[in-house]
Design a protein around this motif. Structure first.
Motif, mmCIF file in Angstrom:
data_model
loop_
_atom_site.group_PDB
_atom_site.id
_atom_site.type_symbol
_atom_site.label_atom_id
_atom_site.label_comp_id
_atom_site.label_asym_id
_atom_site.label_seq_id
_atom_site.Cartn_x
_atom_site.Cartn_y
_atom_site.Cartn_z
ATOM 1 N N THR A 229 -23.619 3.588 84.554
ATOM 2 C CA THR A 229 -24.267 3.303 85.833
ATOM 3 C C THR A 229 -25.121 4.494 86.241
ATOM 4 O O THR A 229 -24.703 5.645 86.089
ATOM 5 C CB THR A 229 -23.216 3.026 86.918
ATOM 6 O OG1 THR A 229 -22.329 2.025 86.449
ATOM 7 C CG2 THR A 229 -23.873 2.535 88.202
ATOM 8 N N ALA A 230 -26.326 4.205 86.727
ATOM 9 C CA ALA A 230 -27.222 5.264 87.197
ATOM 10 C C ALA A 230 -27.509 5.024 88.670
ATOM 11 O O ALA A 230 -27.951 3.949 89.061
ATOM 12 C CB ALA A 230 -28.522 5.240 86.392
ATOM 13 N N PHE A 231 -27.221 6.039 89.486
ATOM 14 C CA PHE A 231 -27.414 5.924 90.931
ATOM 15 C C PHE A 231 -28.668 6.683 91.358
ATOM 16 O O PHE A 231 -29.029 7.699 90.766
ATOM 17 C CB PHE A 231 -26.219 6.529 91.667
ATOM 18 C CG PHE A 231 -24.941 5.762 91.487
ATOM 19 C CD1 PHE A 231 -24.660 4.679 92.299
ATOM 20 C CD2 PHE A 231 -24.037 6.109 90.498
ATOM 21 C CE1 PHE A 231 -23.479 3.968 92.141
ATOM 22 C CE2 PHE A 231 -22.859 5.402 90.332
ATOM 23 C CZ PHE A 231 -22.580 4.321 91.153
ATOM 24 N N ASN A 232 -29.278 6.180 92.400
ATOM 25 C CA ASN A 232 -30.314 6.896 93.161
ATOM 26 C C ASN A 232 -31.348 7.620 92.282
ATOM 27 O O ASN A 232 -32.150 6.958 91.646
ATOM 28 C CB ASN A 232 -29.636 7.833 94.157
ATOM 29 C CG ASN A 232 -28.706 7.045 95.080
ATOM 30 O OD1 ASN A 232 -29.054 5.947 95.499
ATOM 31 N ND2 ASN A 232 -27.529 7.565 95.349
ATOM 32 N N ALA A 233 -31.325 8.971 92.244
ATOM 33 C CA ALA A 233 -32.336 9.714 91.485
ATOM 34 C C ALA A 233 -32.324 9.296 90.020
ATOM 35 O O ALA A 233 -33.383 9.101 89.405
ATOM 36 C CB ALA A 233 -32.089 11.215 91.615
ATOM 37 N N GLU A 234 -31.114 9.120 89.451
ATOM 38 C CA GLU A 234 -31.016 8.730 88.040
ATOM 39 C C GLU A 234 -31.454 7.281 87.853
ATOM 40 O O GLU A 234 -31.955 6.901 86.801
ATOM 41 C CB GLU A 234 -29.588 8.927 87.531
ATOM 42 C CG GLU A 234 -29.188 10.375 87.319
ATOM 43 C CD GLU A 234 -28.987 11.133 88.608
ATOM 44 O OE1 GLU A 234 -29.659 12.164 88.788
ATOM 45 O OE2 GLU A 234 -28.187 10.689 89.458
#
Length: 610
Positions: A229-234
DNA sequence: CCCCCCCC
């Protein structure tokens, strides 16, 4: 100690494991020494192992098993059963990648006989070199082979070139990769080479802990699969560069325990991308990286799985309904869906709801084979399936299970007798959903979720609370709120902020119903209360003030009758206290023919799953 | 750090 009491070693297992990694049994080996290779963040142990005929210095203990060393369970001469292992090729020269050392990673080890009890080296094992050939010096001594430089394996010298996380391609020789199956939260120096099998849309969230956006991806290599899972900036950084079907080198992501409730991906862990995470597209030969992996469950077995399980299913879609538009109760949004009927060679049928685009674009006219990865099992109508956003739907996939099903269906399967585990909404009398006793509902903790739980129960009306059963309600069609008698011939509705010259009677009935296991207080609103009492709220309301005997009689006559109740259970806040609230969603006369058929069907299912 | 996935 008498050696004959010990289990014999799996003679010749080691060259077989190094040769092709496809040793199908759990080898019994002996520990002939170990060495701590101090890693950057972790101790890491290299183990000299012997199968009695050959010894090998490149066994590597998965770091999550380090406690075995600390506990003294892998002392010299210990006999171990290796329940899980993987062979990993490691470039000995990072610049060329030409020379490869083969490492046997010991992922699951069970000490069988302590070294102190064995007390000696078993047999006279020959030393194998790091490629798996018998070493030239043909060791006959019991000393471990020279311990070489393992830094490559630790990853510090072989991390992929860091281009700030982007990177376009990678030279094969730059990268030493680790199998997915060996990843754990306890080691963070790794690089995996994976094919992306699924990628979600970007989703946003907002709750008490904050808000943000994310996307997730599923990936796999020869050894297993994992979700990230990649959040926000990523999320912004990686969403566009990652494409389904392509192969990437990924490193420096965090690992945490996976919540199995939301995925059919077979891994105890999942990745979270961080600012250090690198994702580099791989343009080498990637043919050895498989494209997707299903763990199909035969349809007939869905009855024995828990509701809300996420499963993989394959079947022939033999029929489909038209697209329907429904309005979500929670979001009020219009949703499109198509229900299809799916069968497999267990001669069992299940209803599948395809949501959104998946449903709109689905064409069942050719009766295709459909493979589903990560579909959600519901208990509506017995058992049924529904897609979720991460479900992968493959139509007529080129795989042996699909070809087998096609053959079965086209050669008689299509006309064989099939029993459905989903109650059809048209055939029934409107009541799908699972049947439970109160005892079962309690055991399953129904109602302890964010969303309400529904179930059906056959129960008897034991008691009806006559107090406050009726109330004077706002006479407008849309509003059913209680009005206040102003005692001047007018009735005030606080919600509408108006006074009216009349009111209407409404009911909110507290009813105690019981089955063989328990009793339960439930609430009936207007329609279900009227159904239970057999008279309209209007009639009952008038009797209340004019004929108390008749009024009482209505309640007496309604007790001790059996019905099928469809109940809705939900935790609700009441005076700052959480309370399980059970409302009657629907009340029906019992159709005994239908009811008994269901009982017989359930008994057969129980007998079959014994 | 999400975890909603909808209907009956």
């Amino acid at each position: 100690m008498n050696r004959r009491n010990h289990p014999s070693l799996s003679c010749g297992a080691i060259p077989s494991i190094i040769g092709n990694g496809l040793y199908n049994e759990t080898p019994i080996l002996q520990v002939l020494g170990y060495k701590n290779l101090q890693g950057d963040n972790n101790d890491r142990y290299r183990i000299l192992i012997s199968d009695g005929k050959y010894s090998y210095a490149y066994g590597m203990l998965a770091t999550q098993l380090n406690h075995l060393i600390a506990d003294g369970k892998l002392e010299n001469f210990t006999i171990i059963r290796v329940k899980k292992f993987v062979v990993n090729k490691v470039a000995t020269k990072a610049t060329t990648g030409k020379e490869q050392k083969k490492i046997i990673i010991l992922l699951d080890v069970e000490p069988v006989v302590p070294g102190s009890e064995v007390g000696e080296k078993i047999g006279n094992p020959q030393t194998l070199n790091d490629g798996g050939e018998v070493a030239e010096e043909a060791a006959t001594n019991s000393k471990p082979a020279p311990l070489g430089n393992m830094n490559n394996y630790n990853g510090s010298k072989s991390a992929p070139v860091n281009n700030g996380g982007y990177g376009h391609s990678a030279e094969k020789s730059d990268i030493v990769t680790h199998p997915i199956v060996s990843l754990t939260p306890y080691q963070n120096k790794w690089t995996v080479k994976v094919r992306v099998t699924n990628k979600s849309d970007i989703r946003t969230w907002s709750n008490s802990r904050g808000e943000g956006k994310l996307f997730s991806l599923d990936m796999m290599d020869e050894t297993g699969e994992i979700r990230a899972t990649a959040f926000n900036a990523e999320c912004d950084k990686f969403y566009h560069m990652i494409e389904i079907g392509k192969v990437y080198y990924i490193s420096q992501a965090q690992l945490k325990a996976a919540n199995k409730q939301y995925t059919s991906i077979k891994n105890d862990y999942e990745m979270t991308f961080s600012q250090n995470t690198t994702v580099i597209a791989c343009h080498d030969d990637t043919s050895s990286i498989p494209s997707i992996q299903f763990n199909f469950v035969p349809i007939v077995q869905l009855t024995s799985l828990e509701k809300d399980s996420i499963v993989d299913v394959i079947g022939v879609v033999k029929s489909a309904n038209d697209v329907r538009v429904i309005v979500s109760k929670t979001t009020n949004k219009e949703l499109r869906m198509r229900e299809v009927q799916m069968v497999d060679s267990s001669n069992t049928e299940v209803n599948l709801t395809l949501w959104g685009k998946m449903g709109e674009e689905f064409d069942a006219s050719s009766q295709p084979v459909v493979a589903l990865k990560g579909v959600k099992l519901s208990d509506f109508g017995g058992r049924s399936l529904g897609t979720v956003s991460s479900t992968v739907v493959q139509i007529n996939p080129d795989m042996s299970e699909a070809h087998k099903l096609r053959g079965w269906f086209d050669n008689g399967g299509s006309s064989s007798a099939v029993s459905s585990i989903s109650t059809s909404r048209v055939a029934g009398t409107g009541g799908g959903g699972s049947y439970k006793t109160f005892g079962e509902a309690k055991l399953e903790n129904l109602g302890n979720n964010d969303k309400p739980d529904y179930y059906n129960v056959k129960a008897m009306v034991a008691m009806i609370n006559k107090e406050r059963a009726l109330y004077m309600a706002c006479p407008t069609d849309e509003c059913n709120k209680k009005v206040i008698d102003q005692n001047n011939g007018l009735y005030r509705c606080e919600k509408c902020q108006r006074e009216f010259q009349d009111f209407k009677w409404r009911m909110m009935l507290s009813v105690n119903i019981a089955d063989a296991t328990e009793q339960q207080w439930v609430t009936c609103f207007q329609e279900t209360a009227e159904a239970l009492l057999g008279k309209s709220a209007d009639v009952i309301g008038r009797l209340k003030d004019t004929d108390n005997n008749e009024f009482q009689k209505i309640f007496e006559e309604a007790t001790f009758k059996w019905y099928i109740f469809r109940l809705r259970v939900k935790m609700e806040m009441y005076n700052d206290e959480n309370r399980l609230k059970t409302n009657v969603y629907e009340v029906k006369e019992i159709n005994y023919k239908e009811h008994n058929e269901r009982l017989i069907r359930e008994m057969k299912e129980m007998a079959a799953s014994e």
